[in-house]
Design a protein around this motif. Structure first.
Motif, mmCIF file in Angstrom:
data_model
loop_
_atom_site.group_PDB
_atom_site.id
_atom_site.type_symbol
_atom_site.label_atom_id
_atom_site.label_comp_id
_atom_site.label_asym_id
_atom_site.label_seq_id
_atom_site.Cartn_x
_atom_site.Cartn_y
_atom_site.Cartn_z
ATOM 1 N N LEU A 69 4.112 3.094 5.220
ATOM 2 C CA LEU A 69 3.087 2.200 5.766
ATOM 3 C C LEU A 69 2.422 2.847 6.969
ATOM 4 C CD1 LEU A 69 1.563 -0.485 5.918
ATOM 5 C CD2 LEU A 69 3.486 -1.381 7.262
ATOM 6 N N GLU A 72 -0.009 5.538 5.887
ATOM 7 C CA GLU A 72 -1.163 4.910 5.232
ATOM 8 C C GLU A 72 -2.075 4.270 6.275
ATOM 9 O OE1 GLU A 72 -0.084 2.389 1.924
ATOM 10 O OE2 GLU A 72 1.115 3.976 1.003
ATOM 11 N N SER A 78 -3.487 0.730 3.222
ATOM 12 C CA SER A 78 -2.094 0.292 3.106
ATOM 13 C C SER A 78 -1.834 -0.200 1.687
ATOM 14 C CB SER A 78 -1.764 -0.813 4.112
ATOM 15 O OG SER A 78 -2.492 -1.973 3.822
ATOM 16 N N GLY A 79 -0.556 -0.272 1.340
ATOM 17 C CA GLY A 79 -0.175 -0.773 0.026
ATOM 18 C C GLY A 79 -0.390 0.189 -1.117
ATOM 19 N N ARG A 80 -0.517 1.474 -0.831
ATOM 20 C CA ARG A 80 -0.771 2.455 -1.889
ATOM 21 C C ARG A 80 0.517 2.884 -2.596
ATOM 22 N NH1 ARG A 80 -6.298 4.058 -2.023
ATOM 23 N NH2 ARG A 80 -7.282 2.732 -0.493
ATOM 24 N N ALA A 82 5.001 2.381 -2.601
ATOM 25 C CA ALA A 82 6.112 1.546 -2.166
ATOM 26 C C ALA A 82 7.033 2.268 -1.185
ATOM 27 C CB ALA A 82 6.919 1.070 -3.374
#
Length: 159
Positions: A69, A72, A78-80, A82
């Motif tokens: 995170l 990113e 963000s959220g690209r 896990a």
């Protein structure tokens, strides 16, 4: 072309003609920039901003155990992925993973033998900004032992 854009090229000095129609060129001294940072900015336009944001976070107690995170967010997204390990595997599969010294602004992958891995924002010269490994604070650490590095995906906008 704007004078600020010319200054960012990182050359010792740049010549620009003022857009107001001045006949004589105007010399503009460029800011002192490490060669590593110049080459990095050319590869991904968000690198310099990612490094700047990451450096501004050093000493803060945020993103502990959320290294993916953090990197990113350094690139304005963000959220690209896990986890760092998922990002590493994707970079490796796509042929984007490189070895050797990581230029400033690239993403350096570490501890890939652990469950989630670890990823940091390179500062060049063998150092990087990392979410705390030795403490819960964001810190600068050595990247001497790493599993490889990659540019941030070109779809990441940068800050």
């Amino acid at each position: 072309m704007r004078l600020s854009a010319i200054a960012k090229l990182g050359t010792a000095c740049a010549i620009a003609v003022a857009s107001i129609g001045a006949a004589a060129p105007v010399a503009v001294a460029a800011p002192s920039v490490a060669a590593d940072e110049v080459s990095v900015a050319a590869a991904h336009p968000g690198r310099a901003k990612a490094v700047s944001w990451a450096k501004s976070m050093v000493g803060k107690s945020q993103y502990h155990h959320y290294c993916e995170l953090f990197v990113e967010l350094a690139y304005g997204t963000s959220g690209r992925y896990a986890s760092a390990k998922a990002h590493y595997n994707a970079a490796k599969s796509a042929g984007r993973l490189k070895s050797g010294a990581a230029p400033a602004g690239t993403l350096v992958f570490m501890y890939m033998n652990s469950t989630y891995g670890h990823v940091v924002v390179s500062l060049g010269n063998g150092t990087a900004v990392s979410t705390g490994q030795k403490s819960s604070k964001i810190e600068i650490l050595s990247t001497a032992s790493n599993a490889g590095w990659a540019d941030a995906p070109s779809s990441w906008p940068g800050r």
